[in-house]
Design an enzyme around this catalytic site. Sequence first.
Site, PDB file in Angstrom:
ATOM      1  N   CYS A   8      -1.377   9.945  -4.704  1.00  0.00           N
ATOM      2  CA  CYS A   8      -1.953   8.292  -3.466  1.00  0.00           C
ATOM      3  C   CYS A   8      -0.535   8.566  -1.869  1.00  0.00           C
ATOM      4  O   CYS A   8      -0.410   9.640  -2.021  1.00  0.00           O
ATOM      5  CB  CYS A   8      -1.437   7.446  -4.312  1.00  0.00           C
ATOM      6  SG  CYS A   8       0.583   6.893  -3.905  1.00  0.00           S
ATOM      7  N   ARG A  14       0.294   3.730  -7.072  1.00  0.00           N
ATOM      8  CA  ARG A  14      -0.551   4.200  -8.064  1.00  0.00           C
ATOM      9  C   ARG A  14      -0.057   5.219  -8.690  1.00  0.00           C
ATOM     10  O   ARG A  14      -1.079   5.064 -10.493  1.00  0.00           O
ATOM     11  CB  ARG A  14      -1.910   4.398  -7.393  1.00  0.00           C
ATOM     12  CG  ARG A  14      -2.430   2.478  -6.428  1.00  0.00           C
ATOM     13  CD  ARG A  14      -3.276   3.109  -5.625  1.00  0.00           C
ATOM     14  NE  ARG A  14      -2.557   3.522  -4.180  1.00  0.00           N
ATOM     15  CZ  ARG A  14      -3.066   4.105  -2.893  1.00  0.00           C
ATOM     16  NH1 ARG A  14      -4.317   3.557  -3.081  1.00  0.00           N
ATOM     17  NH2 ARG A  14      -2.691   4.469  -2.551  1.00  0.00           N
ATOM     18  N   ASP A 123      -5.991  -1.017  -4.886  1.00  0.00           N
ATOM     19  CA  ASP A 123      -5.411  -0.443  -4.416  1.00  0.00           C
ATOM     20  C   ASP A 123      -4.362  -1.545  -4.155  1.00  0.00           C
ATOM     21  O   ASP A 123      -4.184  -2.659  -3.863  1.00  0.00           O
ATOM     22  CB  ASP A 123      -5.561  -0.304  -2.792  1.00  0.00           C
ATOM     23  CG  ASP A 123      -3.832   0.313  -2.153  1.00  0.00           C
ATOM     24  OD1 ASP A 123      -2.691   0.127  -2.411  1.00  0.00           O
ATOM     25  OD2 ASP A 123      -3.736   0.812  -0.902  1.00  0.00           O
TER      26      ASP A 123
HETATM   27  P1  4NP Z   1       0.805   3.946  -3.430  1.00  0.00           P
HETATM   28  O1  4NP Z   1       1.503   2.989  -2.124  1.00  0.00           O
HETATM   29  O2  4NP Z   1       0.411   5.303  -2.484  1.00  0.00           O
HETATM   30  O3  4NP Z   1      -0.081   3.622  -4.379  1.00  0.00           O
HETATM   31  O4  4NP Z   1       1.898   4.740  -3.547  1.00  0.00           O
HETATM   32  C1  4NP Z   1       1.489   2.481  -0.670  1.00  0.00           C
HETATM   33  C2  4NP Z   1       2.656   3.017  -0.990  1.00  0.00           C
HETATM   34  C3  4NP Z   1       3.522   3.004   0.677  1.00  0.00           C
HETATM   35  C4  4NP Z   1       2.586   2.780   1.482  1.00  0.00           C
HETATM   36  C5  4NP Z   1       1.641   2.234   1.369  1.00  0.00           C
HETATM   37  C6  4NP Z   1       0.720   2.337  -0.194  1.00  0.00           C
HETATM   38  N1  4NP Z   1       2.646   2.745   2.893  1.00  0.00           N
HETATM   39  O5  4NP Z   1       2.494   1.879   3.696  1.00  0.00           O
HETATM   40  O6  4NP Z   1       4.151   3.286   3.001  1.00  0.00           O
END
Ligand code: 4NP
Length: 152
Positions: A8, A14, A123
Amino acid sequence: MIKILFVCLGNICRSPMAEFIMKELVKKRGLEDEFEISSAATSSEELGNAVYPPVQALLRKRGISCDGKFAVKICAADYDKYDYIIGMDSSNMRNMQRIFGGDREGKLYKLMSFTGSDRDVADPWYTRAFSDTENDVYNGCTALLNYLTDNK
Ligand code: 4NP
């Protein structure tokens, strides 16, 4: 041995949720010795950070510990290392194509495709709806494991 990498954007919500739920599903079927399962990010945003606390809490409710997991980023060599590289959304898929320089061996999949849907995993980053993500990840991983055990 089937090697799976979940991917991800940040590797704190996720994809670690998918990694640890998949490990649990595999364990429940007594197939631990047949799988290697990990997760990684397409971005450097969260490198070295632990799993996001609401995701840790949700996993704990399932009796799953994710202690010792810290965000890592995918690298070009991961393409050869893993058999199935599984993104959570369409943006992850585009970023993986760029980082891996394409998908020459057809290893890249989007998780919900195993359920017959072209949808992204919900998300939680902006919605905070972690249980929607949990449902998608659980259903996607269950379908993935069925696919892998039916196709052995
Ligand atoms: P992930 O969630 O991709 O599901 O781990 C996120 C983690 C960090 C960020 C966005 C989504 N970010 O913008 O830093």
